[in-house]
Design an enzyme around this catalytic site. Structure first.
Site, PDB file in Angstrom:
ATOM      1  N   CYS A  75      43.888  85.797  32.583  1.00  0.00           N
ATOM      2  CA  CYS A  75      44.430  85.717  33.938  1.00  0.00           C
ATOM      3  C   CYS A  75      43.321  85.251  34.859  1.00  0.00           C
ATOM      4  O   CYS A  75      42.282  85.906  34.970  1.00  0.00           O
ATOM      5  CB  CYS A  75      44.915  87.114  34.359  1.00  0.00           C
ATOM      6  SG  CYS A  75      45.452  87.214  36.070  1.00  0.00           S
ATOM      7  N   CYS A 190      46.138  78.888  36.369  1.00  0.00           N
ATOM      8  CA  CYS A 190      46.893  80.138  36.205  1.00  0.00           C
ATOM      9  C   CYS A 190      47.518  80.046  34.825  1.00  0.00           C
ATOM     10  O   CYS A 190      48.102  79.008  34.470  1.00  0.00           O
ATOM     11  CB  CYS A 190      47.972  80.258  37.277  1.00  0.00           C
ATOM     12  SG  CYS A 190      49.149  81.600  36.965  1.00  0.00           S
TER      13      CYS A 190
HETATM   14  N1  DGL Z   1      48.573  84.642  35.054  1.00  0.00           N
HETATM   15  C1  DGL Z   1      47.833  84.894  36.228  1.00  0.00           C
HETATM   16  C2  DGL Z   1      46.683  83.892  36.402  1.00  0.00           C
HETATM   17  O1  DGL Z   1      46.214  83.268  35.463  1.00  0.00           O
HETATM   18  C3  DGL Z   1      48.493  85.068  37.561  1.00  0.00           C
HETATM   19  C4  DGL Z   1      49.863  85.442  37.836  1.00  0.00           C
HETATM   20  C5  DGL Z   1      49.994  86.482  38.930  1.00  0.00           C
HETATM   21  O2  DGL Z   1      49.996  86.148  40.123  1.00  0.00           O
HETATM   22  O3  DGL Z   1      50.082  87.647  38.530  1.00  0.00           O
HETATM   23  O4  DGL Z   1      46.182  83.729  37.480  1.00  0.00           O
END
Ligand code: DGL
Length: 263
Positions: A75, A190
């Site tokens: 993330c 993301c």
């Molecule tokens: N999957 C997350 C990232 O790589 C973000 C998604 C969220 O806002 O929770 O930033």
């Protein structure tokens, strides 16, 4: 048979599956625990203090419960903020996911690169430092998308998402008009966004290269783990939602786990 390593892959939701699938392909010998902190999703809508206060103690509980050999923070919104806190608090290796600005700028021919991430990721000092250090003279446009992660979750869970909804999030990435002087590279900053890659390609106003750091993260994980365990054909996998909901997505999720049944 040698014991296999346990890798814990962590995200706010289902986006980290795009990192998991690359790691599983690189290390089929490992045991996987995938944790979706869906009780706190989306991270992009939380303040920096809230995310640190959430993730650092939660990771302590997860380490206590699953005893991983290595943790992947799949993330960007969390990695650009909590990696240093996690490394200070716990002694096992953490591999983060941060915007792939350096390779994107190195390969852009028009010298125009966009970074598509959550509103949190594009605001981070960490991201700004990557641009200062690695833009290599490129013009970098930061695009904070409010809804794309949620749209990716919806799509993966079987809810159809309209072209217009995706197009609205994507449009600010496309800068300039003349052929040789417009954006030619978009960083997927993301981990949810590669879930929508086919749609992104279709809806882009012109073709660009989409940079997904997942294969590089998988190589880093594999290097840190060292030689593969011998004698293990395939180890197991678990999926945990912090909301405790039953996922009911097994058939959809199985490919991300390299075809193994997910407990
Ligand atoms: N999957 C997350 C990232 O790589 C973000 C998604 C969220 O806002 O929770 O930033």
């Amino acid at each position: 048979m040698t014991n296999s390593s346990t890798i814990l892959v962590f995200d706010s939701g289902l986006g980290g599956l795009t990192v998991l699938r690359e790691v599983v392909a690189a290390r089929p010998d490992a045991h996987y625990v995938y944790v979706a902190d869906d009780a706190f999703f989306p991270y992009g809508h939380h303040s920096e203090d809230e995310i640190i206060a959430r993730v650092v103690p939660l990771m302590g509980e997860l380490i206590g419960a699953h005893d991983p050999d290595l943790v992947v923070i799949a993330c960007n919104t969390a990695s650009t903020l909590v990696l240093s806190h996690l490394r200070a608090a716990y002694s096992l290796p953490f591999v983060g996911t941060v915007p792939a600005i350096k390779p994107a700028c190195a390969q852009s021919k028009t010298r125009r690169v966009s970074v598509l991430g959550t509103k949190g990721t594009v605001k981070r000092e960490y991201t700004k430092a990557l641009i200062r250090d690695f833009a290599q003279g490129c013009e970098v446009t930061l695009v904070g998308s409010p809804e794309l992660a949620s749209l990716a979750e919806a799509e993966l869970s079987g809810t159809s998402v309209s072209d217009d909804a995706i197009r609205a999030e994507l449009a600010p990435c496309f800068v300039g008009e003349a052929m040789g002087a417009r954006t030619d590279t978009v960083v997927l900053a993301c981990t949810h966004y590669p879930l929508l890659l086919d749609r992104l390609k279709k809806l882009a106003p012109w073709p660009v290269d989409w940079i997904d750091p997942a294969p590089a993260i998988a190589r880093r994980v594999s290097d840190l783990l060292g030689a593969r365990s011998t004698g293990i054909v395939q180890s197991g996998a678990e999926m945990i939602f912090t909301s405790n909901r039953a996922h009911g997505l097994s058939a959809t999720l199985t490919p991300f786990f390299g075809g193994r049944a997910v407990a």
